[in-house]
Design a protein around this motif. Sequence first.
Motif, PDB file in Angstrom:
ATOM      1  N   SER B  55       0.842  -1.186   0.000  1.00 45.55           N
ATOM      2  CA  SER B  55       0.000   0.000   0.000  1.00 45.55           C
ATOM      3  C   SER B  55       0.883   1.244   0.000  1.00 45.55           C
ATOM      4  O   SER B  55       1.817   1.338   0.799  1.00 45.55           O
ATOM      5  N   GLU B 317      -5.135  14.355   7.542  1.00 46.00           N
ATOM      6  CA  GLU B 317      -4.955  12.903   7.678  1.00 46.00           C
ATOM      7  C   GLU B 317      -4.355  12.307   6.411  1.00 46.00           C
ATOM      8  O   GLU B 317      -3.575  11.362   6.468  1.00 46.00           O
ATOM      9  N   ILE B 318      -4.713  12.878   5.244  1.00 43.57           N
ATOM     10  CA  ILE B 318      -4.129  12.392   3.991  1.00 43.57           C
ATOM     11  C   ILE B 318      -2.641  12.714   3.958  1.00 43.57           C
ATOM     12  O   ILE B 318      -1.819  11.875   3.601  1.00 43.57           O
ATOM     13  N   ARG B 323      -5.305   8.427   5.938  1.00 41.64           N
ATOM     14  CA  ARG B 323      -6.482   8.233   5.075  1.00 41.64           C
ATOM     15  C   ARG B 323      -6.059   8.427   3.629  1.00 41.64           C
ATOM     16  O   ARG B 323      -5.020   9.001   3.339  1.00 41.64           O
ATOM     17  N   LYS B 324      -6.909   7.917   2.688  1.00 40.68           N
ATOM     18  CA  LYS B 324      -6.673   8.121   1.256  1.00 40.68           C
ATOM     19  C   LYS B 324      -7.781   9.007   0.681  1.00 40.68           C
ATOM     20  O   LYS B 324      -8.886   9.043   1.222  1.00 40.68           O
ATOM     21  N   ASP B 327     -11.449   8.161   0.630  1.00 41.91           N
ATOM     22  CA  ASP B 327     -12.100   8.003   1.931  1.00 41.91           C
ATOM     23  C   ASP B 327     -12.898   9.242   2.324  1.00 41.91           C
ATOM     24  O   ASP B 327     -13.696   9.195   3.261  1.00 41.91           O
ATOM     25  N   CYS B 328     -12.667  10.353   1.650  1.00 44.01           N
ATOM     26  CA  CYS B 328     -13.300  11.608   2.056  1.00 44.01           C
ATOM     27  C   CYS B 328     -14.667  11.736   1.401  1.00 44.01           C
ATOM     28  O   CYS B 328     -14.789  11.600   0.183  1.00 44.01           O
ATOM     29  N   CYS B 352      -5.045  14.386  -3.545  1.00 48.20           N
ATOM     30  CA  CYS B 352      -6.448  14.395  -3.952  1.00 48.20           C
ATOM     31  C   CYS B 352      -6.578  14.824  -5.411  1.00 48.20           C
ATOM     32  O   CYS B 352      -7.371  14.246  -6.164  1.00 48.20           O
TER      33      CYS B 352
END
Lengths: 349, 365
Positions: B55, B317-318, B323-324, B327-328, B352
């Motif tokens: 990942s 968080e990204i 987070r990815k 996820d938002c 993003c």
Amino acid sequence: MNERPTFSPNCPLPETDGERIELAHGGGGLLTQRLIATIFRPAFAQSADDLTHDGALLDPAGTHLAFTTDGYVVRPLFFPGGDIGTLAVNGTVNDLAMCGARPLWLSAGFIIEEGFALRDLERIAQSMSAAARAAGVRLVTGDTKVVERGKGDGVYITTSGVGTVVAPAPITPRAVHPGDAILLSGDIGRHGMAVMAAREALGFEPPIQSDCAPIAAPVLALLEAGIELHCLRDLTRGGLATALIEIARDGNVMMQLDGAAIPVSTPVRGACEILGLDPLYVANEGRFVALLPADEAARALALLRRYDAAAAQIGTVEARGEPGGITLSTLGGSHALDLMTGEQLPRIC
Amino acid sequence: MKYVDEFRDPSAARASADAIARITTRPWTIMEICGGQTHAIVRHGIDRMLPEGISLLHGPGCPVCVTPPGMIDAAVAIASRPEVIFCSFGDMLRVPGDAGSLLKARAAGADVRMVYSPLDILAIARENPQREIVFFAIGFETTAPATAMTVLQAQREGLTNVSLLVSHVLVPPAMEAMLSDPANDVQGFLAAGHVCAVMGTADYAPIAKRFGIPIVVTGFEPLDLLQGLYLCIRQLEEGRADVENQYCRSVRPEGNAAARAAIEQVFAVQAQRWRGMGEIAASGLGFGPDYARFDALVRFPDVTVPAERPTGCISGEILRGTRKPPDCPAFGTLCTPEHPLGATMVSSEGACAAYHYYRRVPEPV
């Protein structure tokens, strides 16, 4: 009385140094006429009547006409491979060609800033004349306005064009079918990088030349060879990616592009790498895509390569989809192409 | 194209991916630090060549993304003054603070100019002695040397109409901040090759040792990234936590001595606010005492840097890798490159934005 009269018989014309555009050049009087007589008519007129009336009287040979208009505001006005004049003729000629039409007549409207060098205007007019000759169109009517210093960017040109439609069937995204081949007429990204390099004085060696050129000839050659053209699009602002995304969306089709098959010259690739730009989104002024039946692709490609050896098949139309989209094959599979937000800006690192 | 095509060769890339697959026995989570690396990974589909279970998290290394909105608001305030010619890198122009972007300020009449190098402002300053020339100096250790050179050259020439709005950030303190976060999942780092080309690799050994994490200094082309991942995964599989240099064609262990000297002469390390991540100790560069007169915030004392407003955006968080983008809930709907809610959507190098441009249509089967 031997004494000479104290008044001068001359018109109180505003003083002119004869080298620069003044507001009076747009005033409709003598200076306007002089401008037309010394710069525009020698460049554009092909018969004694040309450019002498308020409008042109046309005698179209066919019944189906194509009509288009476009404004040109490029900065800098002169760049490697062309200038605003070549752009103003070729851009409109190319829009007509993309309708499957033979370009015949153009109008040109000039908005010139006070103080603009007549020498430069003449150079632009000569470029337009040469471009019009190369494209087989006549510049039959025009207009000149002069705006105050600081209210323009040297010169803006608007051209409109009329042509007779040669294509037997409508050329439109809705005519695109799954299975169609996507052909590209040459390498991409030259114009955008040439203009950016000239505007920002980036000094690439050798300078990148704009691809600015008329593309009516290859399109007419395809039509005359009886090749069924489903859709044509010239790759101007937004480049190849934007043109294909628009066709895919309007035609509700999916497209698969082969990233490795898209020709980009080494200087353009290098400049794009340095600046962090994607050549797929960089402007062109002499390139188009043709979407046509797969069984015509080889013959069409052979014809296109007579005009540009870099012409290539870059992908195929996959299937109907709602809404349409494009995937580009890459090293690790593929990714979707999407419209850019605004213009591409050079990246920081 | 020489020095590019060799590093994008499809069969060599496939062979590298196969080599990674052969040595991978377990899932691993690896973060690439630099936004340029993120962009190349997503653009070329490198992550899709990796074995299942590997990942990739996208780190905070996009300088445009991490510039706090308050600094952009200060930039807009300075740019809007009639005496100012405000100069910036291109991709910073579009980024919104809480009170608009530099492009919007330009549309409203501000004299905002795009430059390709901070040194370009010296010519503008010479040609416009009556105007105040301000440069928005953002970026990591990669852009800081050019900023420092600009200050030194302005001083040598005696230019008194030059100042800089500085928001330079440093990578190693941000890595330590992420690793100190209890929610951190990162097991290995691809360090940013260009940062190391300037600063060298000495700062990374203590981090690798303290946190027991492998760090591989990595370049930006597909084969660089695949080789960096191979080296990182090999360390993880062997239980090592060393600093390795994949990008040895550019990175020397000691870095670039002249560039480091310029940074050290002009700047002093200070605490720094990061967009979406808050303040991190010793993670930024400010003017040293001898050069404070070049500080735009000193030159324009009435301009303030407002604190970041909470937006509900998960870009923090990204940026920290927890987070990815998909996820938002706002991703691609409320938050797009045209209307970014947060840091990682604003620049094309942001995670993003990279996902938005390249990943919104699912991979065809």
